[in-house]
Scaffold this motif. Structure first.
Motif, mmCIF file in Angstrom:
data_model
loop_
_atom_site.group_PDB
_atom_site.id
_atom_site.type_symbol
_atom_site.label_atom_id
_atom_site.label_comp_id
_atom_site.label_asym_id
_atom_site.label_seq_id
_atom_site.Cartn_x
_atom_site.Cartn_y
_atom_site.Cartn_z
ATOM 1 N N UNK A 56 0.817 -1.220 0.000
ATOM 2 C CA UNK A 56 0.000 0.000 0.000
ATOM 3 C C UNK A 56 0.851 1.269 0.000
ATOM 4 N N UNK A 57 2.161 1.119 -0.016
ATOM 5 C CA UNK A 57 3.090 2.245 0.049
ATOM 6 C C UNK A 57 2.779 3.147 1.251
ATOM 7 N N UNK A 95 -5.087 -3.552 17.822
ATOM 8 C CA UNK A 95 -6.248 -2.693 18.026
ATOM 9 C C UNK A 95 -6.382 -1.630 16.940
ATOM 10 N N UNK A 96 -5.250 -1.020 16.581
ATOM 11 C CA UNK A 96 -5.287 0.038 15.567
ATOM 12 C C UNK A 96 -5.116 -0.492 14.154
ATOM 13 N N UNK A 97 -4.758 -1.779 14.024
ATOM 14 C CA UNK A 97 -4.507 -2.384 12.723
ATOM 15 C C UNK A 97 -3.448 -1.566 11.959
ATOM 16 N N UNK A 98 -2.329 -1.314 12.659
ATOM 17 C CA UNK A 98 -1.327 -0.404 12.132
ATOM 18 C C UNK A 98 0.057 -0.761 12.652
ATOM 19 N N UNK A 99 1.078 -0.601 11.787
ATOM 20 C CA UNK A 99 2.462 -0.816 12.179
ATOM 21 C C UNK A 99 3.013 0.467 12.775
ATOM 22 N N UNK A 108 -1.568 6.074 8.582
ATOM 23 C CA UNK A 108 -2.857 5.531 9.009
ATOM 24 C C UNK A 108 -3.807 5.369 7.829
ATOM 25 N N UNK A 109 -3.850 6.373 6.961
ATOM 26 C CA UNK A 109 -4.809 6.343 5.851
ATOM 27 C C UNK A 109 -4.452 5.350 4.748
#
Length: 189
Positions: free
Chosen positions: A67-68, A106-110, A83-84
């Motif tokens: 997703x770059x 929880x945030x589904x984020x690295x 995030x986006x």
């Protein structure tokens, strides 16, 4: 303005974890620590080392992101996933040869160290380097780093940077000195 970089003198680390506390205070970190301090061999020694993103010049985490979402700043800092854009695939956490990026379920984020980009882009040291009481973490110009290299060579010490160790990634923007740890020198504390 001269280019500055993070220099880690691992031999100096006393395990105080001031760098960790300061990391949570950096803007944009959401009170989340993005660095680690590891005990080298807790059964044998008190030696600790700080672990943080080495900000590879051609980072595997960014190369593996479909997703770059991982961007590289003009200063060389490899930023956490946007995030986006992040789709939560975790390719970056698997691809990093140093095991640095962590995934927040929880945030589904690295997230990982971004060299306090909000500070370093303006020449202000990252939070971790600004509070380190033993100068394990230092914010240096390239000429100051060259002076350190020269001084270590003149003193007969063995100065080793991340570039000269045949690293997993070809080059990193964070430079490391590991003489005592690599040579098996025991710490006195």
């Amino acid at each position: 303005m001269a280019k500055q970089l993070l220099y880690i003198e691992m031999d100096n680390c006393i395990g105080c974890r001031s760098c960790l506390a300061a990391c949570t205070q950096c803007g944009g970190h959401d009170s989340r620590n993005r660095n680690y301090v590891m005990d080298v061999d807790p059964m044998q020694t008190r030696q600790t080392i700080p672990l943080m993103c080495l900000h590879c010049v051609n980072p595997a985490c960014a190369r593996s992101c479909p997703a770059q979402a991982i961007q590289i700043a003009d200063t060389g800092a490899v930023l956490s996933a946007l995030v986006e854009k992040c789709i939560g695939c975790q390719n970056c956490t698997i691809a990093c040869p140093y095991g640095i990026p962590k995934f927040d379920q929880e945030q589904n984020l690295m997230y990982k160290c971004d060299l306090c980009y909000d500070r370093t882009k303006d020449g202000i040291p990252p939070m971790c380097a600004s509070v380190c009481p033993t100068n394990t973490l230092q914010w240096l110009t390239e000429s100051e780093l060259a002076e350190k290299q020269s001084a270590h060579r003149l003193a007969g010490g063995k100065w080793i940077a991340s570039q000269s160790l045949e690293p997993l990634e070809s080059e990193t923007n964070v430079k490391i000195s590991l003489p005592g740890i690599l040579q098996g020198v025991q710490k006195l504390f």
